[in-house]
Design a protein around this motif. Structure first.
Motif, PDB file in Angstrom:
ATOM      1  N   ASP A  41      49.269  39.107  47.383  1.00 47.58           N
ATOM      2  CA  ASP A  41      48.473  40.115  48.090  1.00 47.58           C
ATOM      3  C   ASP A  41      49.161  40.382  49.428  1.00 47.58           C
ATOM      4  O   ASP A  41      49.941  39.559  49.897  1.00 47.58           O
ATOM      5  CB  ASP A  41      47.042  39.632  48.319  1.00 47.58           C
ATOM      6  N   TYR A  42      48.874  41.544  50.028  1.00 47.13           N
ATOM      7  CA  TYR A  42      49.529  41.870  51.300  1.00 47.13           C
ATOM      8  C   TYR A  42      48.579  41.862  52.473  1.00 47.13           C
ATOM      9  O   TYR A  42      48.963  42.213  53.593  1.00 47.13           O
ATOM     10  CB  TYR A  42      50.262  43.208  51.208  1.00 47.13           C
ATOM     11  N   ASP A  43      47.321  41.506  52.225  1.00 48.88           N
ATOM     12  CA  ASP A  43      46.322  41.579  53.291  1.00 48.88           C
ATOM     13  C   ASP A  43      46.203  40.233  54.000  1.00 48.88           C
ATOM     14  O   ASP A  43      46.002  39.210  53.342  1.00 48.88           O
ATOM     15  CB  ASP A  43      44.972  41.987  52.677  1.00 48.88           C
ATOM     16  N   PRO A  44      46.314  40.239  55.353  1.00 52.96           N
ATOM     17  CA  PRO A  44      46.225  38.961  56.078  1.00 52.96           C
ATOM     18  C   PRO A  44      44.916  38.222  55.848  1.00 52.96           C
ATOM     19  O   PRO A  44      44.882  36.993  55.923  1.00 52.96           O
ATOM     20  CB  PRO A  44      46.360  39.363  57.553  1.00 52.96           C
ATOM     21  N   PHE A  58      35.608  42.513  34.115  1.00 53.52           N
ATOM     22  CA  PHE A  58      36.759  42.777  33.247  1.00 53.52           C
ATOM     23  C   PHE A  58      37.860  41.749  33.510  1.00 53.52           C
ATOM     24  O   PHE A  58      38.486  41.241  32.573  1.00 53.52           O
ATOM     25  CB  PHE A  58      37.287  44.200  33.467  1.00 53.52           C
ATOM     26  N   LEU A  59      38.097  41.444  34.791  1.00 54.33           N
ATOM     27  CA  LEU A  59      39.119  40.433  35.123  1.00 54.33           C
ATOM     28  C   LEU A  59      38.836  39.149  34.328  1.00 54.33           C
ATOM     29  O   LEU A  59      39.725  38.586  33.693  1.00 54.33           O
ATOM     30  CB  LEU A  59      39.126  40.154  36.633  1.00 54.33           C
ATOM     31  N   GLY A  60      37.589  38.706  34.362  1.00 56.94           N
ATOM     32  CA  GLY A  60      37.228  37.470  33.651  1.00 56.94           C
ATOM     33  C   GLY A  60      37.502  37.563  32.161  1.00 56.94           C
ATOM     34  O   GLY A  60      38.121  36.674  31.575  1.00 56.94           O
TER      35      GLY A  60
HETATM   36  C1  LIG Z   1      39.874  45.606  45.124  1.00 54.86           C
HETATM   37  S1  LIG Z   1      40.856  44.179  45.385  1.00 54.86           S
HETATM   38  C2  LIG Z   1      41.012  43.594  43.714  1.00 54.86           C
HETATM   39  C3  LIG Z   1      40.993  42.093  43.543  1.00 54.86           C
HETATM   40  C4  LIG Z   1      41.179  41.596  42.128  1.00 54.86           C
HETATM   41  N1  LIG Z   1      42.467  42.020  41.569  1.00 54.86           N
HETATM   42  C5  LIG Z   1      40.081  42.104  41.229  1.00 54.86           C
HETATM   43  O1  LIG Z   1      40.306  43.064  40.474  1.00 54.86           O
HETATM   44  O2  LIG Z   1      38.969  41.545  41.270  1.00 54.86           O
HETATM   45  C6  LIG Z   1      42.491  44.889  45.656  1.00 54.86           C
HETATM   46  C7  LIG Z   1      43.445  43.966  46.366  1.00 54.86           C
HETATM   47  O3  LIG Z   1      44.756  44.553  46.299  1.00 54.86           O
HETATM   48  C8  LIG Z   1      45.398  44.317  47.529  1.00 54.86           C
HETATM   49  N2  LIG Z   1      46.466  45.320  47.712  1.00 54.86           N
HETATM   50  C9  LIG Z   1      46.340  46.657  47.859  1.00 54.86           C
HETATM   51  N3  LIG Z   1      47.541  47.228  48.001  1.00 54.86           N
HETATM   52  C10 LIG Z   1      48.462  46.234  47.945  1.00 54.86           C
HETATM   53  C11 LIG Z   1      49.883  46.202  48.032  1.00 54.86           C
HETATM   54  N4  LIG Z   1      50.600  47.317  48.217  1.00 54.86           N
HETATM   55  N5  LIG Z   1      50.504  45.009  47.929  1.00 54.86           N
HETATM   56  C12 LIG Z   1      49.793  43.860  47.745  1.00 54.86           C
HETATM   57  N6  LIG Z   1      48.436  43.832  47.655  1.00 54.86           N
HETATM   58  C13 LIG Z   1      47.774  45.012  47.751  1.00 54.86           C
HETATM   59  C14 LIG Z   1      44.296  44.427  48.569  1.00 54.86           C
HETATM   60  O4  LIG Z   1      44.641  43.754  49.763  1.00 54.86           O
HETATM   61  C15 LIG Z   1      43.124  43.769  47.833  1.00 54.86           C
HETATM   62  O5  LIG Z   1      43.045  42.400  48.133  1.00 54.86           O
END
Ligand SMILES: C[S@@+](CC[C@H](N)C(=O)[O-])C[C@H]1O[C@@H](n2cnc3c(N)ncnc32)[C@H](O)[C@@H]1O
Length: 268
Positions: free
Chosen positions: A106-109, A59-61
């Protein structure tokens, strides 16, 4: 395991991270034993989780292709980027319009560690990466203004992220703040894990696995709750549907059904 699951994740390979589990299920290499074990536990409860995640990425694509193509968007604010994989937002958008500017958040290291792969813009466009929590909208909007012109339309994409924001943190208010910062003609694109496509027992069992094995806890929302994110926008056809039902590529058909709602709306 952290005591407060709404806090930004720390770099801890002994507990599953949303970004790394998603990477694993999509066939990536940036995941650890804890992520694979958490994925296996969730898949046991809900085997279509793998299809849901793949359908979300597809869907993203299609959404980015639509936004950069038919909708003419040249600026993207992609929050909840995930670990870079094939078909990142800037690659899809710049494949259609090379001058496109994309700001990732994003917030993940673990995502930060891989951010270089997101900064591979072509010469005409540009990309940037902001390490921030979605709940800190003023930091996101302030830093994004370094690359994006907020007097011109922006496509805000929040894909598979809002279910990581509990109701107590007012996810609807967060989305409203972001959309208030962009002019009419901007777009909002959301995908979101669906409580009403999963059933109560499955949700409870997935909550239990997340409680024991994941660093994040998730809030599944129903169709009406997801629809409310799109207040002030006009939904693009086909409206709010399962991710695999949103403008599928001609000639494709799906063998399974996802439990992920999605829509794309144009700000009035
Ligand atoms: C399942 S991935 C989705 C990636 C991409 N958006 C996709 O749909 O293919 C969700 C991402 O959201 C990030 N995330 C979750 N909560 C967040 C927050 N409060 N702030 C920033 N990033 C967040 C996670 O670290 C993760 O990398």
């Amino acid at each position: 395991m952290t005591s407060d699951k709404s806090e930004p994740p720390t770099f801890d390979t002994s507990v599953a991270h949303q970004a790394r589990v998603y990477d694993y299920v999509l066939g990536g290499k940036d995941n650890y034993a804890a992520d694979r074990a958490a994925a296996a536990a969730a898949l046991k409860i809900y085997p279509e989780l793998a299809f849901s995640m793949r359908a979300n990425r597809a869907f993203l694509g299609r959404a980015v292709r639509y936004l950069a193509g038919e909708a003419g968007m040249r600026q993207f604010l992609d929050i909840g980027t995930g670990i870079p994989t094939a078909g990142n937002t800037h690659q899809v958008a710049q494949g259609i319009a090379p001058e496109t500017r994309v700001v990732y958040v994003d917030y993940d290291p673990i995502v930060l560690a891989h951010a270089r792969a997101l900064l591979t813009s072509n010469d005409t466009g540009a990309t940037d990466y902001i390490h921030a929590d979605l709940r800190d909208t003023s930091a996101i909007l302030g830093q994004a203004a370094g690359l994006l012109d907020f007097t011109k339309p922006v496509a805000v994409t929040l894909l598979a992220i809002l279910h990581a924001i509990p109701d107590a943190d007012d996810p609807h208010g967060i989305v409203a703040t972001l959309m208030d910062a962009v002019p009419p003609g901007s777009y909002l694109s959301i995908s979101h894990a669906a409580s009403d496509l999963l059933g109560r027992e499955t949700v409870d069992n997935l909550d239990d696995v997340a409680g024991r094995m994941w660093q994040q806890q998730f809030t599944y929302r129903n169709r009406e709750q997801v629809a409310r994110f799109f207040a002030g926008t006009e939904l693009v056809a086909p409206g709010l549907v399962r991710v695999e039902e949103w403008r599928p590529d001609p000639g494709t058909s799906e063998a399974a059904t996802s439990a992920v709602w999605c829509a794309v709306g144009r700000k009035r």
